[in-house]
Design a protein around this motif. Structure first.
Motif, mmCIF file in Angstrom:
data_model
loop_
_atom_site.group_PDB
_atom_site.id
_atom_site.type_symbol
_atom_site.label_atom_id
_atom_site.label_comp_id
_atom_site.label_asym_id
_atom_site.label_seq_id
_atom_site.Cartn_x
_atom_site.Cartn_y
_atom_site.Cartn_z
ATOM 1 N N LYS B 232 0.665 -1.480 0.204
ATOM 2 C CA LYS B 232 0.199 -0.320 -0.028
ATOM 3 C C LYS B 232 0.450 0.776 -0.025
ATOM 4 C CE LYS B 232 -4.116 -2.063 1.732
ATOM 5 N NZ LYS B 232 -5.382 -1.777 2.598
ATOM 6 N N ARG B 235 1.082 3.682 -2.941
ATOM 7 C CA ARG B 235 -0.824 4.648 -2.711
ATOM 8 C C ARG B 235 -0.779 5.610 -1.634
ATOM 9 N NH1 ARG B 235 -6.738 2.373 -3.910
ATOM 10 N NH2 ARG B 235 -7.526 4.508 -3.963
ATOM 11 N N LEU B 236 -0.629 5.211 -0.506
ATOM 12 C CA LEU B 236 -1.044 5.969 0.023
ATOM 13 C C LEU B 236 0.443 6.813 -0.097
ATOM 14 C CD1 LEU B 236 -0.379 4.287 3.792
ATOM 15 C CD2 LEU B 236 -1.982 5.824 2.838
ATOM 16 N N THR B 239 -1.658 9.507 -2.218
ATOM 17 C CA THR B 239 -2.901 9.759 -1.109
ATOM 18 C C THR B 239 -2.309 11.667 -0.167
ATOM 19 O OG1 THR B 239 -4.147 8.070 -1.074
ATOM 20 C CG2 THR B 239 -5.056 9.470 0.540
ATOM 21 N N GLU B 254 -9.950 9.751 3.479
ATOM 22 C CA GLU B 254 -9.445 9.456 2.258
ATOM 23 C C GLU B 254 -8.623 7.665 2.378
ATOM 24 O OE1 GLU B 254 -8.480 11.112 -1.491
ATOM 25 O OE2 GLU B 254 -7.127 9.655 -2.240
ATOM 26 N N MET B 255 -7.772 7.822 3.207
ATOM 27 C CA MET B 255 -7.161 7.154 3.526
ATOM 28 C C MET B 255 -7.881 5.961 4.411
ATOM 29 S SD MET B 255 -3.098 8.245 5.474
ATOM 30 C CE MET B 255 -1.921 9.152 4.630
ATOM 31 N N GLU B 258 -10.956 5.082 1.645
ATOM 32 C CA GLU B 258 -10.586 4.782 -0.039
ATOM 33 C C GLU B 258 -9.060 3.423 -0.030
ATOM 34 O OE1 GLU B 258 -10.372 7.677 -2.991
ATOM 35 O OE2 GLU B 258 -11.844 8.983 -2.397
ATOM 36 N N ASP B 259 -8.284 4.396 1.064
ATOM 37 C CA ASP B 259 -6.590 3.328 0.962
ATOM 38 C C ASP B 259 -6.893 2.099 1.381
ATOM 39 O OD1 ASP B 259 -5.945 5.030 -1.082
ATOM 40 O OD2 ASP B 259 -4.955 5.962 0.747
#
Lengths: 509, 509
Positions: B232, B235-236, B239, B254-255, B258-259
């Motif tokens: 992840k 992706r992080l 974000t 969002e974390m 969505e993540d």
């Protein structure tokens, strides 16, 4: 033939494919096209079969190239010569996007439009890469309702032509355009364009050249009096334009067989288009019993006479000649047209196909802006384009011959040390140099050897080295070494910047 | 709202469509996107129905723009400042094609690859427009097996992003990149990149700025000790990178949503990434009981400590700060990362959205070249990119505010005459000026009025006029007029070139 052998040997290797592939790619820059393509196909097949997905094919797209720092150094000198000439003549510069709306480009290049690169339809507008800088300039003038403008534009253009490195023909290449838009007294801007072309080719020192001039109106007059229907004029100009690639006999045949012109008409055209000369020829043509019947041809000849007067005043008449065979390929020209060719004797060492080819061209296009204007307002234009890729090939080859060393970076001073643990002191010194605008480097090592540092200067042409060690630090001085003469002087630390600036003046860096 | 009214009124016109259309196109450059699109749809519909085929739509593609001579004059000053800094640090330059093989680009931008422009399949290779200059640079290094290279590259890149003129976001824009490739002692090239960024932002006089620094290894260490699985991380980072657009609360949401990160983990991250500071913070983190467990984070912090020492020696520490929230969007960074933001107080007159946004960024990417090399040979790289479009918007607005007059051409001398029939004499004179390297213009008229000629000087900022008439011709002199003071002096024709050169020095043109 030598290359083919290399290739065959290469193709029989079965191991270390990716390495082999890269070597061939490197070679392929110097190979004739067909051989390269065969090799490419063989290799991409093997590559696809054997190589891991991790490595994409390492190449640039067909017909394009990278430029190395050395090539860029040569190119930047050429651009700087060209730009300073454009600015000397009072031109401004503009920029336009690399792509335009597809429909805007499609209609302006006739047959050549098939060579335009289109972008994929990814939703939104349909776009194409620009084919030249002239159509975007005309679009810019019409869109902003500009009636007068003298601008230059140096930028990349794109043509899906069959590329030939040998002939200096690429799919991505730079054009250097200078254009004067606006309604002015006849032939004054046209004469300046020719003066600009002359100044640039002189300044680039590519040897003797000749600027061929003609006028589309004279050509059209000749076609008319030879009985050619107007609808065939554009096509005939395209055919005539091939004269720098094929012989007059071949052009004649193409006119008869492909353009459908009768042999009598071709003979009539032939009598005229083989003429070339100076003011004497213009006078003769002005009295030509057939041509005097044609208003357009007479207008063209009167303007040509005036142009030659202006070119005499500009002192460039010796390199200019009226060539009735000059036609230029593009459809948008409406008046005077011109093309510069290099005369070969100075370039006997050059790749033959680079000789005697056009290195600059241009002409008058009075109707193009009106095509973009909703009310058809005319903005007459005249301009020129420098064929910088061909000139670059010639200058690059000349440089190779002369073994002249060209610097790829402009560094003036290397900050060096003979001892360990001087990184901090070097960093403070170099920072002062940078802040004073001096171009300076140091090696990215905590403790480099002095020899290595001095070798770096010699390899890259850095003229001065500052050397600081224990002794210099204690004495409050820095040692300044002239890399070429190897002479060293001590200068006080407190005014070393001024002292270095003073000394750099003589190196002209 | 004002614009919408204009549009509605415009849409109700039924006559003179093409003119109306062009006005709207002109307006649309200043309109919010949605309104423009509605108007565009309405209008292209009407245009298709009513207008003649003769006039293609006069606009540039969405997200692109032309640059006027005035804008180009400002841009060229910016580029020249940037290039002279790059050269001061010993960089060479290269050039690569505007498009690359599609497969070569697709794999290197993660999610962002969907924004790549593809070329249409017209037979032959599948191509895409370059998305940045970093991937082509890595491809160039791998293809030519170059192990060390300090190069700059200033060129256009393409992203099919949703454009916003207001935010200075375009689909075609120029990047100014400086990169150092090669295996060197830690943090020395990294420190120089930050010095380069600092010098450029200082020289451009855009007011106070702050360079935020972080290290991907520190971030990864934080993620690890907060219990985030490695998969992840990328992706992080994406974000976190949104922090300059949205608030920390929104990023946290969002974390989680969505993540798929647990609130506990997000709180753990939160404690760290809100920290920022200088060497003191580094010391504190080096002793952080959780972080000391993480080798990668410790490596990053040790390097950060060294980097701060170097930045102190370079004298730029005051504008630099460690920000643990800095993540950078691109996937290829492996070590130190940085981003420069302008501090807003000096730009209160600016379009608000231009404030506090990143104007330069970069970092270390040690693995990218290896991705292109068949044997995976590593060439560690560190570099920076100047966000010239945003800086241009700021400098353009500052210039507008200051009403500073910017010249769009560099002409030094106008050759003028008060009498008729002096064209030939003027042409001879101007030709001598050009040949001597003096930037000179004359009006393209046989007999322009003197007033018109002098007005041209005043409008375009030409400092000197040469005036020649009957009297001057007979006396063998030329009259030299200082356009600003209107003082005139007579100088002999035989040495007028030297005299003009001498006088031009004081105008600094």
């Amino acid at each position: 033939m030598q290359w083919v052998t290399v290739l065959r040997t290469a193709s029989s290797w079965t191991q270390h494919l990716p390495v082999q592939f890269r070597i061939l790619r490197l070679l392929s820059n110097h190979l004739p096209n067909q051989v390269t393509e065969v090799a490419e196909k063989q290799l991409s097949h093997q590559q696809n079969a054997g190589a891991s997905k991790r490595n994409p094919i390492l190449k640039v797209p067909k017909g394009t190239r990278d430029f190395s720092p050395l090539q860029m150094a040569i190119r930047e000198k050429i651009f700087s010569t060209i730009i300073s000439c454009f600015k000397r003549h009072g031109a401004m510069t503009i920029d336009t996007p690399v792509f335009e709306l597809k429909e805007l480009l499609q209609e302006n290049y006739g047959e050549e439009a098939k060579l335009i690169y289109d972008l994929e339809d990814q939703g939104g507008e349909m776009l194409s890469l620009r084919y030249d800088l002239t159509v975007p300039f005309a679009r810019f003038l019409a869109m902003n309702k500009i009636k007068r403008c003298k601008r230059y534009h140096i930028a990349k253009v794109y043509r899906r032509d069959s590329p030939s490195i040998k002939k200096g023909r690429f799919r991505e290449f730079i054009q250097c355009d200078f254009d004067i838009a606006g309604q002015y007294d006849p032939m004054i801007p046209d004469a300046e364009c020719l003066k600009v072309m002359h100044e640039i080719l002189t300044a680039l020192q590519v040897g003797d050249f000749l600027i061929k001039i003609n006028d589309r109106r004279i050509l059209q007059g000749i076609f008319t009096i030879c009985g050619i229907p107007e609808i065939k004029f554009e096509r005939l100009c395209s055919t005539l334009d091939k004269l720098d690639k094929i012989s007059w006999e071949e052009v004649k045949n193409e006119m008869i067989l492909e353009d459908g012109i009768s042999p009598e008409c071709v003979n009539c055209i032939s009598e005229y288009v083989q003429l070339h000369g100076g003011p004497g020829l213009i006078e003769k043509l002005l009295k030509d019993p057939k041509l005097v019947q044609n208003r357009l041809a007479m207008e063209g000849l009167e303007d040509m006479k005036l142009l030659f007067e202006y070119l005499t005043l500009f002192g460039i008449i010796d390199q200019v000649s009226l060539h009735l065979s000059l036609a230029r390929g593009l459809a948008y020209y409406t008046g005077v047209i011109y093309e510069a060719v290099l005369l070969c004797h100075k370039h006997s060492h050059l790749n033959e196909s680079l000789n005697l080819r056009s290195v600059a061209g241009g002409g008058r296009y009075d109707e193009l802006v009106a095509k973009f204007d909703s009310r058809g307002h005319k903005v007459p234009c005249v301009g020129l384009s420098i064929g910088v890729e061909r000139l670059f090939s010639i200058i690059e080859q000349n440089n190779e011959m002369s073994k002249q060393k060209i610097r790829t970076r402009e560094t003036q001073v290397l900050v060096a040390t003979p001892q360990k643990n001087f990184l901090a002191f070097k960093m403070k010194l170099i920072s002062e140099l940078w802040n004073a605008g001096i171009k300076a480097e140091m090696l990215y090592k905590k403790n480099p050897r002095l020899l290595e540092q001095l070798q770096y200067c010699e390899e890259t042409g850095i003229p001065l080295a500052i050397i600081v060690g224990e002794q210099e630090l204690n004495d409050g001085i820095v040692k300044l070494r002239d890399v070429v003469t190897r002479k060293e002087v001590n200068i006080p630390q407190e005014n070393f910047i001024e002292e270095i600036k003073r000394r750099l003046e003589k190196y002209n860096t």
